[in-house]
Design an enzyme around this catalytic site. Structure first.
Site, PDB file in Angstrom:
ATOM      1  CB  CYS A 228      -0.945   0.087   1.147  1.00 60.50           C
ATOM      2  SG  CYS A 228      -2.115  -1.450   1.243  1.00 60.50           S
TER       3      CYS A 228
ATOM      4  CG  HIS B  61      -3.081   3.579   1.919  1.00 60.50           C
ATOM      5  ND1 HIS B  61      -3.490   3.236   0.578  1.00 60.50           N
ATOM      6  CD2 HIS B  61      -3.287   2.517   2.822  1.00 60.50           C
ATOM      7  CE1 HIS B  61      -3.954   1.974   0.838  1.00 60.50           C
ATOM      8  NE2 HIS B  61      -3.793   1.525   2.042  1.00 60.50           N
TER       9      HIS B  61
ATOM     10  CG  ASN C 240      -6.506  -0.919   1.035  1.00 59.63           C
ATOM     11  OD1 ASN C 240      -5.815  -0.194   0.137  1.00 59.63           O
ATOM     12  ND2 ASN C 240      -6.024  -1.376   2.100  1.00 59.63           N
TER      13      ASN C 240
HETATM   14  O1  UT7 Z   1      -3.693  -0.846   3.626  1.00 60.53           O
HETATM   15  C1  UT7 Z   1      -2.841  -1.778   4.330  1.00 60.53           C
HETATM   16  C2  UT7 Z   1      -2.911  -1.282   5.919  1.00 60.53           C
HETATM   17  N1  UT7 Z   1      -4.270  -1.984   6.215  1.00 60.53           N
HETATM   18  C3  UT7 Z   1      -4.941  -1.334   7.200  1.00 60.53           C
HETATM   19  O2  UT7 Z   1      -4.569  -0.265   7.616  1.00 60.53           O
HETATM   20  C4  UT7 Z   1      -6.185  -1.902   7.672  1.00 60.53           C
HETATM   21  C5  UT7 Z   1      -6.044  -1.985   9.128  1.00 60.53           C
HETATM   22  N2  UT7 Z   1      -7.236  -2.703   9.976  1.00 60.53           N
HETATM   23  C6  UT7 Z   1      -8.479  -2.319   9.898  1.00 60.53           C
HETATM   24  O3  UT7 Z   1      -8.893  -1.288   9.029  1.00 60.53           O
HETATM   25  C7  UT7 Z   1      -9.374  -2.912  10.861  1.00 60.53           C
HETATM   26  O4  UT7 Z   1      -8.823  -3.641  11.902  1.00 60.53           O
HETATM   27  C8  UT7 Z   1     -10.543  -3.778  10.375  1.00 60.53           C
HETATM   28  C9  UT7 Z   1     -11.555  -2.682   9.378  1.00 60.53           C
HETATM   29  C10 UT7 Z   1      -9.875  -4.582   9.272  1.00 60.53           C
HETATM   30  C11 UT7 Z   1     -11.205  -4.574  11.239  1.00 60.53           C
HETATM   31  O5  UT7 Z   1     -12.098  -3.413  12.152  1.00 60.53           O
HETATM   32  P1  UT7 Z   1     -11.728  -3.944  13.830  1.00 60.53           P
HETATM   33  O6  UT7 Z   1     -12.430  -2.582  14.363  1.00 60.53           O
HETATM   34  O7  UT7 Z   1     -10.181  -3.790  14.101  1.00 60.53           O
HETATM   35  O8  UT7 Z   1     -12.451  -5.120  13.986  1.00 60.53           O
HETATM   36  P2  UT7 Z   1     -11.606  -6.355  14.672  1.00 60.53           P
HETATM   37  O9  UT7 Z   1     -10.985  -7.070  13.722  1.00 60.53           O
HETATM   38  O10 UT7 Z   1     -11.398  -6.273  16.095  1.00 60.53           O
HETATM   39  O11 UT7 Z   1     -13.234  -7.478  14.685  1.00 60.53           O
HETATM   40  C12 UT7 Z   1     -14.072  -7.002  15.395  1.00 60.53           C
HETATM   41  C13 UT7 Z   1     -15.108  -8.110  15.406  1.00 60.53           C
HETATM   42  C14 UT7 Z   1     -14.792  -9.348  15.259  1.00 60.53           C
HETATM   43  O12 UT7 Z   1     -15.754 -10.123  16.127  1.00 60.53           O
HETATM   44  P3  UT7 Z   1     -15.612 -10.589  17.696  1.00 60.53           P
HETATM   45  O13 UT7 Z   1     -14.448 -11.264  17.784  1.00 60.53           O
HETATM   46  O14 UT7 Z   1     -15.613  -9.330  18.276  1.00 60.53           O
HETATM   47  O15 UT7 Z   1     -16.775 -11.504  17.703  1.00 60.53           O
HETATM   48  C15 UT7 Z   1     -14.709 -10.182  13.961  1.00 60.53           C
HETATM   49  O16 UT7 Z   1     -14.855 -11.454  13.802  1.00 60.53           O
HETATM   50  O17 UT7 Z   1     -15.846  -7.977  13.870  1.00 60.53           O
HETATM   51  C16 UT7 Z   1     -15.561  -9.159  13.343  1.00 60.53           C
HETATM   52  N3  UT7 Z   1     -15.750  -8.975  11.774  1.00 60.53           N
HETATM   53  C17 UT7 Z   1     -16.705  -8.787  11.075  1.00 60.53           C
HETATM   54  N4  UT7 Z   1     -18.077  -8.945  11.146  1.00 60.53           N
HETATM   55  C18 UT7 Z   1     -18.711  -8.551  10.423  1.00 60.53           C
HETATM   56  C19 UT7 Z   1     -14.526  -8.746  11.127  1.00 60.53           C
HETATM   57  N5  UT7 Z   1     -14.858  -8.809   9.607  1.00 60.53           N
HETATM   58  C20 UT7 Z   1     -16.438  -8.748   9.705  1.00 60.53           C
HETATM   59  C21 UT7 Z   1     -17.150  -8.560   8.728  1.00 60.53           C
HETATM   60  N6  UT7 Z   1     -18.370  -8.135   9.151  1.00 60.53           N
HETATM   61  N7  UT7 Z   1     -16.678  -8.245   7.432  1.00 60.53           N
END
Ligand code: UT7
Length: 322
Positions: A113, A249, A279
């Site tokens: 990225c 980004h 992204n």
């Molecule tokens: O471009 C390169 C660099 N990349 C980035 O900078 C991405 C960085 N990360 C992010 O943008 C975020 O961490 C995400 C958008 C990927 C995830 O958001 P989050 O607020 O960090 O969520 P999380 O991974 O902590 O997950 C929270 C919950 C989990 O469920 P439990 O364990 O709390 O029950 C996940 O299983 O959300 C769940 N979850 C989803 N639920 C519905 C993960 N993906 C999804 C989904 N739909 N698509």
């Protein structure tokens, strides 16, 4: 000493739009979750047979036209991609063939990225050292090809697209400074754990997919991007208020908003495309930049800060006068 200045921009998005509603039918997710956690509402997906070089060419041609140059004036091509058409030749060479250019250096940069920021810095250094006069710099991705469409943690995030700029030698900046970094200790937090030398069978079977520890990546990204803002301003003895536009980004609206807060810049002066593009990795900054130049938001002599963070980890910034 010469400086380089952006003299033309272009971008291209594939026709097919993939909405959150469609993703709701593919994996267990919701429009509400995707929008509130990422800011993404839809993303573009390249058609079958439409490859990274096709997107790159369709971004490069309007950039060449906007710069008012003859294609033959280009004496360097640097193309940032994580999703090249082939193992080799470089996608930059495939693009060179499309543009009917012969002899100038053309190579790819792989910094995921952060790829466009790396590519722009490298091309700028060619111009500053008078090794080139007119460079085509492209960020182009077909990220949809390395997505596991059954993994809700990643498939809602990414999209395809391409953006390009022409930079030319001038006596005044232009690009003021660039700041590149990487730290390989985090490779396993964001990766496609397969390639030519390792697990090639996964590539052959179409199972080479992005894996990400999302929340860990998120925390490092927010902290690191805050630091790169400080580093860039300090290197140029500039104040936060000197920056007219932030072109970040586009990984997640919450990361973008955190960097904007750090910079003390209102969201009206942040170019946001993540809602419509998702992204697009190395393509996201040149796509956003082209959009804001073409709709008249970014004007000549505005001070623009580009920043990115991605797999590697890699991160970096470019500060420029447009
Ligand atoms: O471009 C390169 C660099 N990349 C980035 O900078 C991405 C960085 N990360 C992010 O943008 C975020 O961490 C995400 C958008 C990927 C995830 O958001 P989050 O607020 O960090 O969520 P999380 O991974 O902590 O997950 C929270 C919950 C989990 O469920 P439990 O364990 O709390 O029950 C996940 O299983 O959300 C769940 N979850 C989803 N639920 C519905 C993960 N993906 C999804 C989904 N739909 N698509």
């Amino acid at each position: 000493m010469k400086y380089s200045r952006i003299t033309g921009t272009g971008s291209y998005l594939p026709e097919k739009i993939l909405t959150n509603a469609e993703l709701e039918r593919m994996v267990e997710t919701s429009d509400d979750w995707i929008v509130s956690r990422t800011g993404v509402r839809e993303r573009r997906i390249a058609a079958e047979g439409e490859n990274t070089v096709d997107l790159a060419e369709r971004a490069a041609r309007p950039a060449i036209e906007a710069a008012g140059i003859d294609t033959q004036d280009i004496d360097l091509i640097v193309l940032a991609t994580t999703t090249p058409d082939q193992v080799f030749p470089a996608t930059a060479c495939l693009l060179q063939k499309r543009l009917e250019l012969h002899g100038c250096p053309a190579f790819d940069i792989q910094a995921v990225c952060t790829g466009f920021v790396y590519a722009l810095d490298v091309a700028d250094k060619f111009i500053r050292t008078e090794s080139a006069k007119c460079a085509l710099v492209v960020g182009a991705e077909t990220f949809s090809r390395i997505i596991d469409w059954t993994d809700r943690a990643t498939c809602v995030l990414f999209g395809d697209g391409a953006g390009a700029v022409i930079i030319q030698a001038q006596d005044a900046p232009g690009i003021i400074s660039s700041h590149l970094h990487a730290d390989g200790q985090y490779t396993s937090l964001l990766e496609v754990p397969a390639g030519v030398s390792q697990s090639y069978d996964k590539v052959r079977n179409g199972q080479a997919y992005v894996r990400m520890g999302g929340s860990e990546v998120f925390k490092v990204a927010v902290n690191t991007l805050g630091q790169i803002v400080d580093e860039t301003l300090a290197a140029n003895n500039m104040q936060k208020s000197d920056v007219t536009w932030l072109v970040p980004h586009q990984a997640n609206i919450r990361i973008i908003a955190a960097t904007a807060r750090k910079l003390g810049i209102s969201m009206d002066h942040v170019v946001v495309t993540v809602d419509r593009h998702g992204n697009t990795s190395a393509a996201s900054i040149p796509l956003a930049f082209d959009e804001a130049v073409r709709d008249g938001r970014i004007k000549r002599d505005d001070t623009v800060l580009m920043e990115a963070f991605g797999g590697g980890f890699t991160w970096g910034s470019v500060l420029l006068k447009y």
